[in-house]
Structure formats: structure tokens, C-alpha cells
Design a protein around this motif. Sequence first.
Motif: not given
Length: 140
Positions: A85-97, A107-118
Motif C-alpha cells: 500500500s505505497k506508491e513509487v516515487m522517482l526522485c531525480h537529483v539534477v547535478v550540475p556538470t 555543503v555549499s554546492c548542494l544549493n546548485n542541485f535541483q530535485v524533480k519528483e515523479t
Amino acid sequence: MRFPVTYCAYHHFRSKGWVPRDGIRYGGDLVLYRKGPPYYHASYIVIIVSVDAETLQETVFREAKNRTFSWPTMSGQLRLATSVSKEVMLCHVVVPTKYLKSDSCDVSCLNNFQVKETIVSRWISTKEREKELLDIDCDF
């Protein structure tokens, strides 16, 4: 080392009010609770995937092995999630090249990452047929 990507996803969900916990029991990276394990069962099984910001392709971040999904493994994951009784979520963490191969990610570089949920769900034909039959209007 997969810690920066996992922590980025963890922080993202904490900032949205979810309580993330280890998801290895369900074949995922995290499970998400509304208020916490004492109050609710987990709602989502989260699978974290790191993605290159330029190509938007799944990538290996800092020599960590990502899972590569095939349709049979994804189907198995969805069946498991349905049975508990759960759902699957793909969490795409977009990492700058520029951070993909450098060792200077703190820790300061984590501000440049983005997170997308599907959210991924299984299509069950019998449920769709029942839904279509209920949507038919009757003019009596």
C-alpha cells in the motif's frame, strides 16, 4: 560517494514536511512518512536517481553506482509497492556538470542541485474498465 545526492533528496523532502527514513526494506532509497513512523505508515517508496544537468541523462555521481532499471525490475518494484500500500516515487537529483567529476563538492554546492519528483503507478486494465463503466451517463 553518493552522500551529496542522497542528502539533497533527504533535505528536499524534509523541507516539504515529510519524514524520510531508510527505504532498503522496500527496495528503495527512502520511504516518506507524513508525520513520522509512530503516526502513519509510509506513503511513498523513493528511488533516487542522479541526472546530469546538461544532458538530462542518468549519471554516475562521484564514482557511485546508480541502479539501472529495466522494465521487469520496475514492474517488480511497482508490484511490491502495491502489495504494501505505497506508491513509487522517482526522485531525480539534477547535478550540475561541473560537480560530476570534481572532488570539490561540499555543503555549499548542494544549493546548485535541483530535485524533480515523479510518481510512477501501475496501469491495471480491469480497474480502468470499471472506471469507464462508472463514467457512462444514463439518460433515463
